[in-house]
Design a protein around this motif. Structure first.
Motif, PDB file in Angstrom:
ATOM      1  N   GLU A 139       0.863  -1.194   0.000  1.00 17.40           N
ATOM      2  CA  GLU A 139       0.000   0.000   0.000  1.00 17.40           C
ATOM      3  C   GLU A 139       0.890   1.231   0.000  1.00 17.40           C
ATOM      4  O   GLU A 139       1.792   1.350   0.826  1.00 17.40           O
ATOM      5  CB  GLU A 139      -0.895  -0.031   1.243  1.00 17.40           C
ATOM      6  N   ASP A 140       0.656   2.129  -0.949  1.00 16.07           N
ATOM      7  CA  ASP A 140       1.534   3.295  -1.051  1.00 16.07           C
ATOM      8  C   ASP A 140       1.065   4.471  -0.195  1.00 16.07           C
ATOM      9  O   ASP A 140       1.826   5.412   0.022  1.00 16.07           O
ATOM     10  CB  ASP A 140       1.675   3.739  -2.515  1.00 16.07           C
ATOM     11  N   ASP A 167      -3.052  -3.277  -2.502  1.00 12.11           N
ATOM     12  CA  ASP A 167      -3.724  -2.114  -3.072  1.00 12.11           C
ATOM     13  C   ASP A 167      -3.764  -2.280  -4.593  1.00 12.11           C
ATOM     14  O   ASP A 167      -2.876  -2.894  -5.178  1.00 12.11           O
ATOM     15  CB  ASP A 167      -2.923  -0.862  -2.674  1.00 12.11           C
ATOM     16  N   GLY A 187      -4.073   0.421  -6.936  1.00 16.26           N
ATOM     17  CA  GLY A 187      -3.289   1.476  -7.583  1.00 16.26           C
ATOM     18  C   GLY A 187      -1.973   1.719  -6.857  1.00 16.26           C
ATOM     19  O   GLY A 187      -1.956   2.240  -5.756  1.00 16.26           O
ATOM     20  N   LYS A 201     -12.287   0.692  -0.075  1.00 15.55           N
ATOM     21  CA  LYS A 201     -11.886   1.874   0.699  1.00 15.55           C
ATOM     22  C   LYS A 201     -13.036   2.876   0.735  1.00 15.55           C
ATOM     23  O   LYS A 201     -13.686   3.052  -0.293  1.00 15.55           O
ATOM     24  CB  LYS A 201     -10.689   2.547   0.044  1.00 15.55           C
TER      25      LYS A 201
HETATM   26 CA    CA Z   1      -2.762   3.460  -3.928  1.00 12.96          CA
END
Ligand code: CA
Length: 229
Positions: free
Chosen positions: A9-10, A53, A55, A102
């Motif tokens: 997860e970024d 995640d 993206g 989310k």
């Molecule tokens: Ca993301």
């Protein structure tokens, strides 16, 4: 037994929330922010599950999951954008075990993880026996066998059954089915899903009439009976 979970997860705030929730539930989380870090982490140590995640800065989670599935059946939970039904369906089709939309509550994630581990423990315990299923699917030939008999299916019937079989016990709404199976879902009525389900059910009961495998959930959608329940 402490389960180690890789979080890819970024977004730091989401990652922190996840780490906190997982540690609280006695999981052992490792966090990375990119796919290349995820690859190194997986090469270096073993994980019980991955929270992925969709993206990410260096690619998308779906492609990474496909890549993983070539030689691993590690449980994957996708984090998808809010309300994106297509993402969920795509995720399940390419081999994710679950998805969470989310914004999610940390408890939702830990509950999903526990459910996956419970399923694994259950199937692991019975691994000496063949897992019982009345269906056999050959994706290359686009063929499905029911009770060892090949079903003669239309394109839509095959698509619907394939989707339901990917997650026995899970209820798919008509809209989810349309979006996943139809090429141009806006052009058709959701009622056509009912029509195809009806013919599909007829084909199943021609082989075995005693038991209902294709279940209707009134006002919600359809599912395939979970035979391992
Ligand atoms: Ca993301």
């Amino acid at each position: 037994m402490v389960r180690s979970v890789l979080i890819v997860e970024d977004e730091p705030s989401i990652a922190d929330t996840l780490i906190f929730a997982l540690e609280k539930e006695s999981f052992s989380p490792t966090r990375v922010a990119t796919l290349s870090e995820a690859r190194s982490a997986i090469a270096a140590s073993e994980f019980s599950a991955i929270i992925l995640d969709v993206g990410l800065p260096d690619g998308n989670g779906f492609d990474f999951c496909k890549e993983l599935r070539k030689d691993s059946d590690i449980p994957v939970i996708f984090l998808t954008a809010r309300g994106d039904e297509i993402d969920k369906i795509v995720g399940l089709e390419i081999g994710a075990d679950d998805y969470v939309t989310k914004p999610f509550s940390p408890r939702e994630i830990t509950a999903r993880l526990r459910a996956i581990f419970r399923r694994l423990d259950k199937s692991g315990r019975h691994s000496s026996e063949a897992s019982f299923s009345s269906f056999e699917i050959d994706k290359c030939k686009r063929q499905i066998k029911f009770k060892n008999q090949t079903l003669e299916l239309s394109r839509y019937e095959f698509g619907i059954l394939e989707l339901l079989l990917a997650r026995p016990g899970q209820v798919f709404s008509r809209q989810q089915i349309m979006e996943s199976v139809w090429e141009d879902p806006d052009m058709s009525l959701e009622r056509t899903v009912d029509t195809h389900v009806k013919t599909l059910r007829g084909k199943l009961s021609a082989i075995e009439s005693g038991e209902e495998y294709l279940l209707t959930h009134r006002g919600v959608g359809y599912s395939i009976k979970d035979e391992n329940d």
